[in-house]
Design a protein around this motif. Structure first.
Motif, PDB file in Angstrom:
ATOM      1  N   ILE A 231       0.888  -1.169   0.000  1.00 51.92           N
ATOM      2  CA  ILE A 231       0.000   0.000   0.000  1.00 51.92           C
ATOM      3  C   ILE A 231       0.927   1.219   0.000  1.00 51.92           C
ATOM      4  O   ILE A 231       1.905   1.268   0.736  1.00 51.92           O
ATOM      5  CB  ILE A 231      -0.983  -0.033   1.194  1.00 51.92           C
ATOM      6  CG1 ILE A 231      -0.263  -0.329   2.509  1.00 51.92           C
ATOM      7  CG2 ILE A 231      -2.081  -1.045   0.928  1.00 51.92           C
ATOM      8  CD1 ILE A 231      -1.155  -0.179   3.727  1.00 51.92           C
TER       9      ILE A 231
ATOM     10  N   TYR B  52       2.534   4.981   0.179  1.00 49.11           N
ATOM     11  CA  TYR B  52       2.489   6.189   1.006  1.00 49.11           C
ATOM     12  C   TYR B  52       1.865   7.316   0.203  1.00 49.11           C
ATOM     13  O   TYR B  52       2.205   7.503  -0.978  1.00 49.11           O
ATOM     14  CB  TYR B  52       3.898   6.627   1.399  1.00 49.11           C
ATOM     15  CG  TYR B  52       4.564   5.745   2.429  1.00 49.11           C
ATOM     16  CD1 TYR B  52       3.933   5.449   3.632  1.00 49.11           C
ATOM     17  CD2 TYR B  52       5.833   5.224   2.200  1.00 49.11           C
ATOM     18  CE1 TYR B  52       4.555   4.649   4.586  1.00 49.11           C
ATOM     19  CE2 TYR B  52       6.464   4.427   3.151  1.00 49.11           C
ATOM     20  CZ  TYR B  52       5.808   4.142   4.343  1.00 49.11           C
ATOM     21  OH  TYR B  52       6.412   3.359   5.276  1.00 49.11           O
TER      22      TYR B  52
ATOM     23  N   HIS C 281       4.116   7.020  -9.614  1.00 49.08           N
ATOM     24  CA  HIS C 281       5.058   7.087 -10.743  1.00 49.08           C
ATOM     25  C   HIS C 281       5.229   5.689 -11.333  1.00 49.08           C
ATOM     26  O   HIS C 281       4.604   4.729 -10.856  1.00 49.08           O
ATOM     27  CB  HIS C 281       6.375   7.730 -10.306  1.00 49.08           C
ATOM     28  CG  HIS C 281       7.091   7.035  -9.176  1.00 49.08           C
ATOM     29  ND1 HIS C 281       7.686   5.808  -9.307  1.00 49.08           N
ATOM     30  CD2 HIS C 281       7.291   7.411  -7.888  1.00 49.08           C
ATOM     31  CE1 HIS C 281       8.250   5.469  -8.163  1.00 49.08           C
ATOM     32  NE2 HIS C 281       8.007   6.413  -7.281  1.00 49.08           N
TER      33      HIS C 281
ATOM     34  N   GLY D 109       7.449   3.526 -11.057  1.00 52.64           N
ATOM     35  CA  GLY D 109       7.901   2.501 -10.106  1.00 52.64           C
ATOM     36  C   GLY D 109       6.710   1.835  -9.431  1.00 52.64           C
ATOM     37  O   GLY D 109       6.603   0.611  -9.368  1.00 52.64           O
TER      38      GLY D 109
ATOM     39  N   THR E 245       4.703  -2.444 -10.012  1.00 52.80           N
ATOM     40  CA  THR E 245       4.165  -3.487  -9.135  1.00 52.80           C
ATOM     41  C   THR E 245       2.680  -3.700  -9.418  1.00 52.80           C
ATOM     42  O   THR E 245       2.189  -4.835  -9.410  1.00 52.80           O
ATOM     43  CB  THR E 245       4.386  -3.103  -7.653  1.00 52.80           C
ATOM     44  OG1 THR E 245       5.666  -2.520  -7.518  1.00 52.80           O
ATOM     45  CG2 THR E 245       4.281  -4.310  -6.747  1.00 52.80           C
TER      46      THR E 245
ATOM     47  N   ASP F 111      -1.213   3.849   2.156  1.00 52.58           N
ATOM     48  CA  ASP F 111      -0.675   3.812   3.512  1.00 52.58           C
ATOM     49  C   ASP F 111      -0.652   5.267   3.994  1.00 52.58           C
ATOM     50  O   ASP F 111       0.119   6.075   3.468  1.00 52.58           O
ATOM     51  CB  ASP F 111       0.742   3.220   3.416  1.00 52.58           C
ATOM     52  CG  ASP F 111       1.353   2.902   4.761  1.00 52.58           C
ATOM     53  OD1 ASP F 111       0.758   3.272   5.784  1.00 52.58           O
ATOM     54  OD2 ASP F 111       2.444   2.286   4.773  1.00 52.58           O
TER      55      ASP F 111
ATOM     56  N   ALA G   2       8.772  -4.162  -4.062  1.00 53.75           N
ATOM     57  CA  ALA G   2      10.168  -4.013  -4.497  1.00 53.75           C
ATOM     58  C   ALA G   2      11.080  -4.336  -3.323  1.00 53.75           C
ATOM     59  O   ALA G   2      10.639  -4.459  -2.177  1.00 53.75           O
ATOM     60  CB  ALA G   2      10.421  -2.609  -5.028  1.00 53.75           C
TER      61      ALA G   2
ATOM     62  N   GLU H  36      13.250  -2.929  -1.365  1.00 55.74           N
ATOM     63  CA  GLU H  36      13.603  -2.147  -0.170  1.00 55.74           C
ATOM     64  C   GLU H  36      12.715  -2.442   1.033  1.00 55.74           C
ATOM     65  O   GLU H  36      13.067  -2.113   2.163  1.00 55.74           O
ATOM     66  CB  GLU H  36      13.582  -0.632  -0.486  1.00 55.74           C
ATOM     67  CG  GLU H  36      12.207   0.036  -0.521  1.00 55.74           C
ATOM     68  CD  GLU H  36      11.349  -0.338  -1.715  1.00 55.74           C
ATOM     69  OE1 GLU H  36      11.856  -0.995  -2.633  1.00 55.74           O
ATOM     70  OE2 GLU H  36      10.160   0.010  -1.720  1.00 55.74           O
ATOM     71  N   ILE H  37      11.571  -3.082   0.777  1.00 61.58           N
ATOM     72  CA  ILE H  37      10.671  -3.359   1.912  1.00 61.58           C
ATOM     73  C   ILE H  37      10.494  -4.864   2.095  1.00 61.58           C
ATOM     74  O   ILE H  37       9.530  -5.331   2.686  1.00 61.58           O
ATOM     75  CB  ILE H  37       9.308  -2.644   1.741  1.00 61.58           C
ATOM     76  CG1 ILE H  37       8.618  -3.037   0.436  1.00 61.58           C
ATOM     77  CG2 ILE H  37       9.493  -1.136   1.800  1.00 61.58           C
ATOM     78  CD1 ILE H  37       7.214  -2.436   0.284  1.00 61.58           C
TER      79      ILE H  37
ATOM     80  N   PHE I  67      13.182   0.376 -10.658  1.00 65.35           N
ATOM     81  CA  PHE I  67      13.405   1.204 -11.823  1.00 65.35           C
ATOM     82  C   PHE I  67      14.258   2.354 -11.336  1.00 65.35           C
ATOM     83  O   PHE I  67      13.921   2.992 -10.319  1.00 65.35           O
ATOM     84  CB  PHE I  67      12.091   1.757 -12.365  1.00 65.35           C
ATOM     85  CG  PHE I  67      11.385   0.825 -13.305  1.00 65.35           C
ATOM     86  CD1 PHE I  67      12.087  -0.088 -14.082  1.00 65.35           C
ATOM     87  CD2 PHE I  67      10.002   0.875 -13.439  1.00 65.35           C
ATOM     88  CE1 PHE I  67      11.427  -0.935 -14.956  1.00 65.35           C
ATOM     89  CE2 PHE I  67       9.333   0.027 -14.310  1.00 65.35           C
ATOM     90  CZ  PHE I  67      10.052  -0.880 -15.069  1.00 65.35           C
TER      91      PHE I  67
ATOM     92  N   MET J 123      14.220   5.574  -8.719  1.00 63.49           N
ATOM     93  CA  MET J 123      13.237   6.585  -9.074  1.00 63.49           C
ATOM     94  C   MET J 123      12.350   6.825  -7.852  1.00 63.49           C
ATOM     95  O   MET J 123      11.751   5.889  -7.322  1.00 63.49           O
ATOM     96  CB  MET J 123      12.394   6.060 -10.232  1.00 63.49           C
ATOM     97  CG  MET J 123      11.498   7.090 -10.821  1.00 63.49           C
ATOM     98  SD  MET J 123      10.546   6.386 -12.163  1.00 63.49           S
ATOM     99  CE  MET J 123      11.771   6.163 -13.411  1.00 63.49           C
TER     100      MET J 123
END
Ligand code: MSP
Length: 646
Positions: free
Chosen positions: A11, A13, A19, A21, A25, A50, A255, A257-258, A288, A295
């Motif tokens: 979800i 932010y 964008h 990116g 998903t 979120d 992606a 990072e989480i 991306f 990005m």
């Protein structure tokens, strides 16, 4: 009710606009949903926003809007963006909704009752950018490992006993090879967990925004603990009715990072603590990038999907739907599965030309044009050649195998391989030569070509559904929506009248600005070499040849300049009892207002073409004057509209 195939995105932010990116998903999930639906599965696709984060609160403050209004506005922008990209989710959850707030508070209370949550003092750092607590030893030059500013915090807070789940989590990862994907990221999680999972602070002092801790309202629940619960809140948990149809999720996409800190460790541990089953698969793609960084809005280097589609439309002259499908196609084809990938408009335009305008456009155009020319414009009866059916069959298998591995990019390749094959098949079978020799095999070859086109329509449908609809329309057939039908003779009923070929993706010529568009129909149908074979025009034509061109008198009813073009004028004309729109490259010679009311001569049976996103249904005749001026041809005297010209 049997269990549904349940697929989720993170979800997003609401401190930033959507964008490409985020769209990546979304698209991966949308393609999966559409594909599974075609296979007859009952699918449920969840996404949302979120909204309780500190960074959201701060973004609202700097916007000057009341916070609720701010989050409402951005959440709506996400939904609008997904709608315009033709993304069909089944549920959209917002963390400010009562159903989510209720589920989070119940979950928190349940874990506290079961002894998985305790009070302690948090003394350390907080990274608002990543909404993450950071250990002193992890700081790099006073910044978080993500390079963000950190704030010092010293607060009494509630902690989750994450450490208690380390062994169970590692065992689960070990026993379930597809629990964490891809393999390389799974390995990162294993080494992260093996270094020791530490209990996690899961509340913050209440800043006036967020979900209050039940019974301790001076604190709010940490935004990650809150956000992860969306996946079960949306199922109606703890109400067993809907929860049972949906949970456990089949795929959580996100992606990288989480992945490690949140979805692959904290979330499974939270579920274990609540005695709930774990999701089947948690999978992370790469980023991306733009230039050499991720990005993201905070870096100010984002490409917005609708803007990108608008640019594609104005650069290529394709329709809005084709531009959206181009964005969808490129997101899917360029999925950074393992590593990261730079996303540029140049690459999008390259793919547009090579895969869509050339490979797909040629296959469609050539097949339909030849069916009209050589077999009377209807689907021939009989059976397609085995070689073609085998190729289709293998491509379907490749597509399915790719989707099992969640490789949307490889699925795109499998779909496009059919049109590449079809173009080669046409070259080697040379239907024009068969037709010239009076060889009956031309019917089998054309049927095989049409079957490959029909299969392409089915295969690309989950990825670019509007293009699939357009191919079906040009074939004169209903959309192919049942996966099992792809490649079958039944999918191609004999004797159906085929539509006329119309370019869906006019070729983009970077050297020729759209502004230089002429009235020539866009040539994306035949290759140069073949064009000579097919259309080796003799120097002179016969009267029969000339009579094929239907010239008629028409009257101009309306005329206006085409925005963004220095040459084109958009005309509404009346031709007998029929109204049409025609684009004419006469702007430099005529003021649009002076054209209204004039009679002109029109080529009435020219294939419609799309220029700058506008349809042109005919061609106005003009002579070449001095310095390239256009001089319109007109009857010497007024004559009935629609009159034939010989
Ligand atoms: N709110 C959290 C997620 C909570 S889920 C329980 C969050 N939000 S976010 O707005 O930052 O969205 C992150 C997600 O957006 C990524 O995980 C990915 O799905 C997508 N992407 C955002 N930028 C991206 C790229 N530049 N490249 C690829 N995916 C990108 O984190």
């Amino acid at each position: 009710m049997p269990k549904r195939y349940f697929i989720t995105t993170p979800i997003y932010y609401v401190n930033s606009v959507p964008h490409v990116g985020h769209a990546l998903t979304m698209l991966v999930c949308d393609v999966t949903r559409r594909y599974r639906k075609m296979q007859g599965w009952d699918v449920w696709f969840l996404t949302g926003t979120d909204e309780n984060a500190i960074k959201v609160m701060e973004a609202a403050a700097s916007s000057g809007l009341p916070i609720q209004q701010f989050v409402d506005q951005i959440s709506t922008q996400f939904r609008e963006c997904w709608r315009s990209l033709n993304i069909e989710y089944d549920d959209f959850i917002r963390t400010t909704e009562a159903r989510h707030v209720g589920a989070v508070q119940k979950f928190f209370s349940l874990l506290r009752e079961n002894g998985h949550i305790y009070l302690d003092k948090y003394e350390g750092w907080y990274d608002v950018g990543a909404e993450a607590f950071v250990k002193e030893s992890d700081l790099i030059d006073g910044k978080s490992p993500d390079g963000n500013e950190v704030r010092r915090i010293s607060e009494e807070n509630w902690f989750f006993r994450l450490s208690a789940f380390e062994d169970r989590l590692l065992a689960h990862i070990d026993n379930n090879p597809t629990f964490l994907l891809p393999e390389t990221r799974k390995n990162e999680v294993v080494s992260f967990a093996k270094q020791g999972l530490r209990d996690m602070c899961i509340t913050r002092q209440n800043p006036g925004w967020g979900i209050p801790v039940p019974g301790d309202e001076a604190k709010v629940i940490y935004v990650w603990f809150d956000a992860l619960i969306n996946y079960i809140a949306a199922t109606g948990w703890p109400d067993p009715d809907h929860f049972g149809d949906l949970w456990p999720a089949d795929v959580h996409w996100m992606a990288k990072e989480i992945f490690t800190r949140f979805h692959a460790t904290l979330w499974p541990a939270m579920l274990m603590a609540a005695d709930l089953p774990l999701p089947e698969t948690i999978i992370a793609h790469g980023w991306f990038t733009f230039g050499d960084s991720k990005m993201s809005k905070s870096k100010g280097n984002v490409i917005e999907p609708r803007q990108l589609a608008g640019d594609i439309g104005s650069l290529t002259g394709c329709s809005e739907r084709s531009a959206i499908d181009t964005v969808r196609f490129c997101l899917a084809a360029l999925l950074p599965y393992e590593g990261d990938r730079e996303f540029t408009t140049e690459e999008v335009l390259r793919r547009y030309n090579s895969d869509l305008a050339n490979d797909l456009g040629n296959a469609l155009n050539r097949t339909l044009a030849m069916a009209h020319k050589f077999v009377g414009g209807a689907i021939p009866p009989g059976e397609a050649e085995t070689e073609v059916k085998d190729f289709i069959y293998n491509s379907v298998l490749e597509f399915e195998a790719a989707m099992e591995l969640h490789r949307i990019d490889s699925a795109v390749e499998a779909a496009i391989s059919v049109v590449r094959y079809l173009n080669k098949y046409i070259d080697t079978q040379a239907p024009w030569a068969l037709a010239k020799a009076g060889d009956e095999r031309v019917f089998t070859v054309l049927r095989s070509m049409l079957l490959a086109l029909r299969a392409t329509e089915g295969l690309i449908r989950p990825i670019i559904p509007w293009t699939a609809d357009e191919i079906a329309r040009q074939l004169g057939l209903p959309p192919l929506e049942d996966w099992k039908m792809i490649g079958t003779e039944e999918s191609l009923p004999a004797a159906v009248t085929l539509g006329s070929p119309q370019p869906i993706f006019p070729r983009y010529d970077p050297k020729k600005q759209m502004d230089a568009a002429t009235l020539e129909p866009i040539k994306n149908s035949e290759k140069e070499g073949e064009a000579q074979t097919l259309e080796a025009e003799p120097e002179q034509i016969t009267i029969e040849d000339f009579m094929k061109v239907k010239l008629r008198v028409a009257r101009i009813l309306e005329a206006e300049p085409v925005e963004g073009s220095s040459k084109l004028v958009k005309l509404q004309i009346i031709l007998g009892d029929e109204r049409r729109q025609v684009l004419a490259g006469i702007r430099k010679s005529y003021e649009p207002a002076d054209l209204v009311g004039r009679q002109v001569v029109v080529v009435a049976n020219l294939k419609p073409a799309t220029l700058m996103g506008l349809q042109s249904q005919g061609m106005i005749l003009a002579a070449d004057g001095v310095d390239g001026a256009a001089i319109l041809l007109a009857p010497e005297e007024e004559c009935p509209e629609g009159a034939s010209v010989h």
